[in-house]
Scaffold this active site. Structure first.
Site, short mmCIF file in Angstrom:
data_model
loop_
_atom_site.label_atom_id
_atom_site.label_comp_id
_atom_site.label_asym_id
_atom_site.label_seq_id
_atom_site.Cartn_x
_atom_site.Cartn_y
_atom_site.Cartn_z
N GLU A 89 31.76 46.90 34.71
CA GLU A 89 33.13 46.87 34.19
C GLU A 89 33.51 48.22 33.60
O GLU A 89 34.66 48.67 33.73
CB GLU A 89 33.27 45.77 33.14
CG GLU A 89 33.05 44.35 33.65
CD GLU A 89 34.26 43.79 34.40
OE1 GLU A 89 35.23 44.55 34.61
OE2 GLU A 89 34.24 42.61 34.76
N GLU A 120 39.55 45.74 31.52
CA GLU A 120 38.16 46.13 31.76
C GLU A 120 37.42 46.30 30.43
O GLU A 120 36.24 45.97 30.32
CB GLU A 120 38.08 47.42 32.58
CG GLU A 120 38.82 47.41 33.91
CD GLU A 120 38.34 46.36 34.89
OE1 GLU A 120 37.35 45.67 34.60
OE2 GLU A 120 38.96 46.22 35.96
N TYR A 129 29.52 40.42 23.52
CA TYR A 129 29.64 39.17 22.76
C TYR A 129 28.60 38.15 23.22
O TYR A 129 27.98 37.45 22.40
CB TYR A 129 31.06 38.61 22.93
CG TYR A 129 31.30 37.26 22.33
CD1 TYR A 129 31.18 37.04 20.96
CD2 TYR A 129 31.68 36.18 23.14
CE1 TYR A 129 31.43 35.79 20.41
CE2 TYR A 129 31.93 34.93 22.60
CZ TYR A 129 31.80 34.74 21.23
OH TYR A 129 32.05 33.50 20.69
N GLU A 193 35.23 45.11 42.84
CA GLU A 193 35.90 43.95 42.26
C GLU A 193 36.10 42.81 43.26
O GLU A 193 36.21 41.65 42.85
CB GLU A 193 37.25 44.38 41.68
CG GLU A 193 37.10 45.39 40.55
CD GLU A 193 38.39 45.65 39.81
OE1 GLU A 193 38.53 45.15 38.68
OE2 GLU A 193 39.25 46.38 40.36
N GLU A 227 40.28 39.44 37.55
CA GLU A 227 39.82 40.21 38.70
C GLU A 227 40.58 39.84 39.98
O GLU A 227 40.72 40.67 40.88
CB GLU A 227 38.32 40.02 38.91
CG GLU A 227 37.44 40.56 37.79
CD GLU A 227 37.53 42.07 37.63
OE1 GLU A 227 38.08 42.74 38.53
OE2 GLU A 227 37.05 42.58 36.61
#
Length: 346
Positions: A89, A120, A129, A193, A227
Site C-alpha cells: 500500500e 492508501e 492497527y 491493485e 481498491e
C-alpha cells in the site's frame, strides 16, 4: 461583476481544451468546468467510503489469535498476507505522489489522485492497527518484503516500473515517455491493485466467510471497496490517455503490457504457493492459478486487449463482494458514525 484583469493573456478555462496529459493550454488549478465526469464520480464515490481501521472492533480476532483454534497453516496465510499488503500500500501511495501526479495535467483527475493517496495511507494504517491489536512483531510484518522471497519478487517487479518515471529528466511529451508512463499505470492500477491485491483479498475474506478473524475481514472489505474504485479509475485513466493519444498505443506497447501481466501472473502464483503449501478453509494454491489467470483476462479486456488464459473463476463469491452497487452496507457494523466537518462538535 467587474474584475481586475491581472493578465490579459490568461482566459477562463474552456472544457474542450482540457487534457489528461501534456495539456499546457489550461490552468491546472481550476477544477471547473469538469470535462472528465468519470474522474469526478470516482472522487465522490471515494469520499462516500470514509472509514478508519480503529472503528472496527478486534476483540474476537484477538481472542481467536491467542487461542489454539487457528492452525499453523492458517496463521501462515494471515502473516504472509499482512506482510505483503503492509508495504504494498505504501508503494502504491508513493507512486501516486512521486510518479503519477505531476504528469497528469487535469484537475479533476488530480483531485481523485489526492483522494486515493489518502486512502492508501489509511490502508497502511490498517495493517499497523491489525499488528498492534494481535500483538504481532511489527518489524517482521512490515519488513517481510525484505525477508520473504515471494513478496520481494512482486515488489521488485513493481519498482522496475517506477524507476524511469522517477528520473528528473523523464517526460511524457514523447511517445516513448508516454508509453513508459502507461506501463507504470498498468503496473500499479492493473497489476498491483487489480491482480496482486485481489488474490490477497480472497485469502483473508475466506476466513471472514467462515466467521474467523472477522475484524480483519471487515477491514479488508473496506479496503476492497476502495481498491475497486482505484482499479476503475486507473482503467478509465489508461483508456482516456489512449483515446487522446492514439499514436502511443502501438502493437509493440500492447505486447509489452501483455508480457508484464504474464510475468505478474507468474509471480502471484508463486506467492500463492508460498502462502498455501497445504490447503486451508477449502483453499488450495492450485485454485489461485485459475483465479489469477481469470482476473488477468478481465483486466486485459478492460483496457482493450484480448484475454490470453480463458480460465474459470474458482471463487464466484468474489463477484458479489466486489459489487459496489450491492444492497449490503459495509459500514453498518461500525463502532462510531463517521462525522463530516459540518456536524463535528467543537
Amino acid at each position: 461583476m467587474e474584475a481586475d484583469i491581472l493578465d490579459g493573456k490568461l482566459k477562463r478555462v474552456e472544457v474542450s481544451k482540457k487534457g489528461l496529459v501534456n495539456c499546457n493550454q489550461v490552468d491546472v488549478n481550476q477544477l471547473v468546468p469538469i470535462k472528465y465526469k468519470w474522474a469526478w464520480e470516482h472522487y465522490l464515490n471515494g469520499c462516500a467510503n470514509n472509514w478508519l481501521p480503529t472503528e472496527v472492533p478486534m476483540a474476537r480476532d484477538i481472542e481467536l489469535w491467542k487461542s489454539d483454534e487457528l492452525s499453523e497453516d492458517e496463521r501462515r496465510v494471515i502473516l504472509l498476507n499482512l506482510g505483503f499488503f503492509s508495504t504494498a500500500e505504501s508503494l502504491v501511495g508513493n507512486n501516486i505522489v512521486l510518479a503519477i501526479f505531476k504528469h497528469i495535467t487535469n484537475p479533476e483527475a488530480r483531485q481523485y489522485l489526492l483522494r486515493q493517496a489518502f486512502e492508501e495511507a489509511v490502508h497502511t494504517h490498517t495493517f499497523l492497527y491489525i499488528c498492534e491489536s494481535l500483538g504481532l512483531d511489527e518489524g517482521e510484518v512490515f519488513n517481510a518484503y525484505n525477508e520473504r522471497a515471494s513478496i520481494r519478487a512482486k515488489d521488485d517487479f513493481q519498482m522496475t516500473l517506477t524507476v524511469d518515471v522517477l528520473d528528473p529528466n523523464f517526460s511524457v511529451q514523447s511517445s516513448e515517455g508516454l508509453g513508459q508512463f502507461i506501463k507504470n499505470l498498468v503496473g500499479y492500477y492493473i497489476i498491483m491493485e487489480g491482480i496482486f491485491f485481489y488474490s490477497g483479498f480472497v485469502m483473508i475474506l475466506s476466513f471472514h466467510r467462515q466467521n474467523k478473524m472477522t475484524g480483519i475481514g471487515e477491514q479488508y472489505q473496506y479496503i476492497l471497496r476502495d481498491e475497486t474504485i482505484h482499479l476503475n479509475f486507473g482503467i478509465d485513466l489508461i483508456n482516456g490517455i489512449k483515446e487522446e493519444n492514439p499514436e502511443v498505443w502501438t502493437t509493440e506497447l500492447q505486447e509489452e503490457i501483455v508480457a508484464l501481466i504474464e510475468k505478474a501472473v507468474e509471480l502471484e502464483i508463486e506467492y500463492a504457493k508460498d502462502c498455501l503449501p497445504r490447503g486451508i478453509l477449502g483453499l488450495r494454491s492450485s485454485m489461485f492459478i485459475d483465479y489469477v489467470r481469470h482476473i488477468a483476462d478481465r483486466r486485459l479486456e478492460r483496457i482493450g486487449l484480448k484475454p490470453i488464459y480463458h480460465s474459470r473463476n474458482p471463487f464466484p463469491w468474489m463477484s458479489e463482494t466486489m459489487d459496489l452497487n450491492k444492497e449490503k452496507n459495509f459500514f453498518e457494523t461500525r463502532v462510531t458514525e463517521y462525522q463530516t466537518a459540518g456536524n463535528l462538535s467543537w
